[in-house]
Design an enzyme around this catalytic site. Structure first.
Site, mmCIF file in Angstrom:
data_model
loop_
_atom_site.group_PDB
_atom_site.id
_atom_site.type_symbol
_atom_site.label_atom_id
_atom_site.label_comp_id
_atom_site.label_asym_id
_atom_site.label_seq_id
_atom_site.Cartn_x
_atom_site.Cartn_y
_atom_site.Cartn_z
ATOM 1 N N ALA A 131 48.669 36.559 58.276
ATOM 2 C CA ALA A 131 48.987 34.957 58.621
ATOM 3 C C ALA A 131 50.545 34.654 58.648
ATOM 4 O O ALA A 131 50.802 33.649 59.221
ATOM 5 C CB ALA A 131 48.376 34.222 57.729
ATOM 6 N N SER A 140 53.150 37.169 59.213
ATOM 7 C CA SER A 140 53.796 38.342 60.101
ATOM 8 C C SER A 140 53.061 39.407 60.463
ATOM 9 O O SER A 140 51.911 39.785 60.081
ATOM 10 C CB SER A 140 55.108 39.133 59.328
ATOM 11 O OG SER A 140 54.719 39.649 58.030
ATOM 12 N N GLY A 141 53.510 40.035 61.634
ATOM 13 C CA GLY A 141 52.654 41.383 61.946
ATOM 14 C C GLY A 141 53.879 42.595 61.966
ATOM 15 O O GLY A 141 54.756 42.531 62.057
ATOM 16 N N ASP A 196 41.566 42.291 57.689
ATOM 17 C CA ASP A 196 42.455 42.941 56.792
ATOM 18 C C ASP A 196 42.201 43.361 55.330
ATOM 19 O O ASP A 196 42.919 44.394 54.984
ATOM 20 C CB ASP A 196 44.017 42.083 56.886
ATOM 21 C CG ASP A 196 43.844 40.815 56.382
ATOM 22 O OD1 ASP A 196 42.794 40.350 55.974
ATOM 23 O OD2 ASP A 196 44.864 40.009 56.683
ATOM 24 N N THR A 197 41.398 42.495 54.801
ATOM 25 C CA THR A 197 40.999 42.779 53.291
ATOM 26 C C THR A 197 40.125 43.925 53.321
ATOM 27 O O THR A 197 40.067 44.892 52.620
ATOM 28 C CB THR A 197 40.273 41.642 52.724
ATOM 29 O OG1 THR A 197 41.020 40.418 53.058
ATOM 30 C CG2 THR A 197 40.033 41.865 51.160
ATOM 31 N N THR A 202 49.452 36.802 51.286
ATOM 32 C CA THR A 202 48.991 35.361 51.429
ATOM 33 C C THR A 202 47.919 34.804 50.490
ATOM 34 O O THR A 202 47.898 33.692 49.961
ATOM 35 C CB THR A 202 48.982 34.840 52.713
ATOM 36 O OG1 THR A 202 50.186 35.441 53.722
ATOM 37 C CG2 THR A 202 48.848 33.233 53.005
ATOM 38 N N ASN A 204 38.228 34.712 46.899
ATOM 39 C CA ASN A 204 39.211 34.565 47.584
ATOM 40 C C ASN A 204 40.266 33.469 46.831
ATOM 41 O O ASN A 204 39.515 32.247 46.424
ATOM 42 C CB ASN A 204 39.041 33.921 48.851
ATOM 43 C CG ASN A 204 38.207 34.911 50.030
ATOM 44 O OD1 ASN A 204 39.449 35.797 50.701
ATOM 45 N ND2 ASN A 204 37.223 35.038 50.125
ATOM 46 N N GLN A 212 55.120 31.535 48.796
ATOM 47 C CA GLN A 212 55.582 31.447 50.062
ATOM 48 C C GLN A 212 56.053 29.996 50.563
ATOM 49 O O GLN A 212 57.234 29.982 51.308
ATOM 50 C CB GLN A 212 54.422 32.236 51.090
ATOM 51 C CG GLN A 212 54.453 33.553 50.831
ATOM 52 C CD GLN A 212 53.035 34.092 51.674
ATOM 53 O OE1 GLN A 212 52.188 33.524 52.176
ATOM 54 N NE2 GLN A 212 52.911 35.457 51.594
#
Length: 492
Positions: free
Chosen positions: A14, A16-17, A241-242, A263, A300, A308
């Site tokens: 969410a 950066s890539g 991603d998790t 995040t 979660n 951040q």
């Protein structure tokens, strides 16, 4: 001597890539090389916070070009992203509407209305997914009410990584692990659930057959090959991603709790089947699908988002481009290490001072105009000391977050009937030594931190297993233990 084989994980979070090339050397050690990184900043469109899909796509291509320029052509490519968000495409493959982001407010007035109509108990028993106001089931209902014409014009529903795979290959494929985050997949049949789709007010015709991680989507489309200068197979990792991060946890035994720290903080365990009891629903645990149809039974937690957001605010940076008031920039950019140092210094200076705690999972912290002011307001409303300095503010956040970890592990133990003896942290958050120390202290069990690039590693593991580099997940995890340092933190 055999030629080195490379695999590419495109891991887009969410914030950066990154493009990470993975290979295994002659000693069986996994080697990683980051070839490209970019910021993922949202944009404001038609009154909503949206993902800039065009920017993300351009950066995917730039990263592939860098692989070619380095002379390291990947055998396979896998994309993972965050969950719940989606796009709609028409019969010609063109986007219908925008890729609205989960932190957008469009579900605020819809979620409770949907809940009243469907019955949360039944939805949880069917899907096993925790209730979060931004879940796809609510996003689709919100879209149905605001722009029904978009659902009418759409031909396919694709989650963000699935759409990016489509741009790469020309093939549309829905993937299991990300699909489960939607609250639309039956936890036992692993297929789209008709009751959940009805609750979402979404036509069933939009949803394709669900494929499992390890499935090859296809080769690069001709126009992509022309741009990047090579061809490669695009493969489905655990595209959530998790799901990828949990694969990379080098746990020592079955009594380990997994924590993917970024995040979001995703805290839980791998489980053989879904747990959809009333007790699990009350504690707001979720059953996300994993590799080989494993289940990630987890909670979660708001995670590093609060930290951040505070850092961005102090540095005068907005999370959504063009949204919000102009913020005053700090004279010198403040880093995450400085925020942790401020909290540590405050603890040493006032070790016996009462530390205010906030509920880190409160929706008020999801996308406030000012995270700093929202935390202060929460403390004020609950009659606690209001943090004034950066050190006091950060100590409040750190203590609140680790307290939530401890409570969640106790709840997890009660729900599974198991005693957990360690916490294994992967992801960028495992670099925060102060957070790791506090986590061990709050939870009363050892913390093992690392590897940092957990999500990229998990993505690569599926590709390498499918290509025969590793025989199975156990062998891949053993290679991770051999290849990466893990730092241990003991409770005081």
């Amino acid at each position: 001597m055999p030629q080195q084989r490379y695999y590419l994980a495109i891991d887009i979070g969410a914030s950066s890539g990154r493009h990470v090339l993975g290979s295994v050397n002659g000693n069986g050690v996994i080697e990683l090389e980051e070839v490209h990184r970019f910021d993922n900043v949202q944009v404001r469109r038609r009154g909503h916070d949206c993902w800039d899909i065009d920017m993300i796509w351009e950066n995917i291509l730039v990263g592939l070009e860098k692989c070619r320029k380095a002379g390291k052509i990947p055998e396979t490519i896998g994309i993972d992203t965050w969950g719940v968000d989606f796009v709609l495409v028409d019969a010609q493959g063109r986007l219908v509407g925008d890729a609205v982001a989960y932190r957008d407010a469009r579900t605020n007035d819809v979620a409770a209305d949907v809940d009243a109509g469907i019955g949360l108990e039944r939805l949880y028993r069917v899907t096993g997914i925790q209730r979060q106001a931004f879940n796809t089931v609510y996003q689709l209902a919100a879209l149905s009410r605001e722009h029904p014409e978009e659902l009418e014009a759409a031909d396919r529903f694709l989650m963000v990584p699935e759409y990016l795979n489509y741009l790469l290959t020309g093939h549309m494929v829905n993937e299991y692990t990300n699909a489960t985050t939607t609250n639309l997949v039956n936890a036992r049949t692993c297929t789209w659930d008709s009751f959940a789709l009805e609750a979402a007010e979404a036509p069933a015709r939009l949803f394709g057959e669900i494929a499992m991680p390890g499935t090859v989507v296809g080769g690069l489309a001709p126009e992509v090959q022309q741009r990047v200068g090579f061809d490669a197979r695009v493969m489905l990792p655990a595209t959530h991603d998790t799901g990828s991060a949990f694969l990379a946890v080098p746990a020592r035994d079955a009594q380990a709790v997994y924590l993917s720290s970024g995040t979001w903080s995703l805290l839980g365990v791998e489980h053989e089947g879904p747990i959809t009891s009333d007790a699990s629903r009350y504690q707001n645990f979720t059953n996300e699908g994993g590799y080989l149809k494993r289940f990630r039974f987890l909670k979660n937690i708001m995670g590093l988002w609060m930290i951040q957001s505070i850092r961005r605010e102090l540095n005068g940076v907005s999370y959504v481009s063009g949204k919000g008031a102009q913020l005053k920039r700090a004279a010198k950019e403040i880093g995450f290490g400085e925020l942790a140092d401020a909290a540590r210094a405050e603890q040493k200076l006032h070790p016996d001072a009462p530390v205010p705690h906030v509920n880190v999972n409160d929706d008020r912290f999801l996308a406030p105009a000012s995270m700093i002011e929202e935390i202060k307001a929460a403390c004020r409303e609950t009659g606690q000391p209001v943090p004034d300095t950066v050190g006091e503010l950060m100590r409040c956040v750190y203590e609140s977050l680790t307290g939530c970890y401890a409570d969640s592990i106790n709840e997890l133990s009660a729900l599974t009937g198991r005693t957990y003896t360690s916490i294994n942290i992967v992801g960028g958050g495992c670099q925060d030594t102060y957070l790791n120390e506090l986590t061990a202290r709050a939870c009363g069990i050892p913390v093992f931190a690392g590897p940092i690039e957990g999500t990229s590693l998990g993505n690569l593991m599926v590709q390498m297993i499918s290509d025969g580099v590793f025989a199975d997940l156990d062998e891949a995890r053993e290679a991770i233990r051999r290849s990466f340092d893990v730092v241990e933190y003991q409770p005081e």
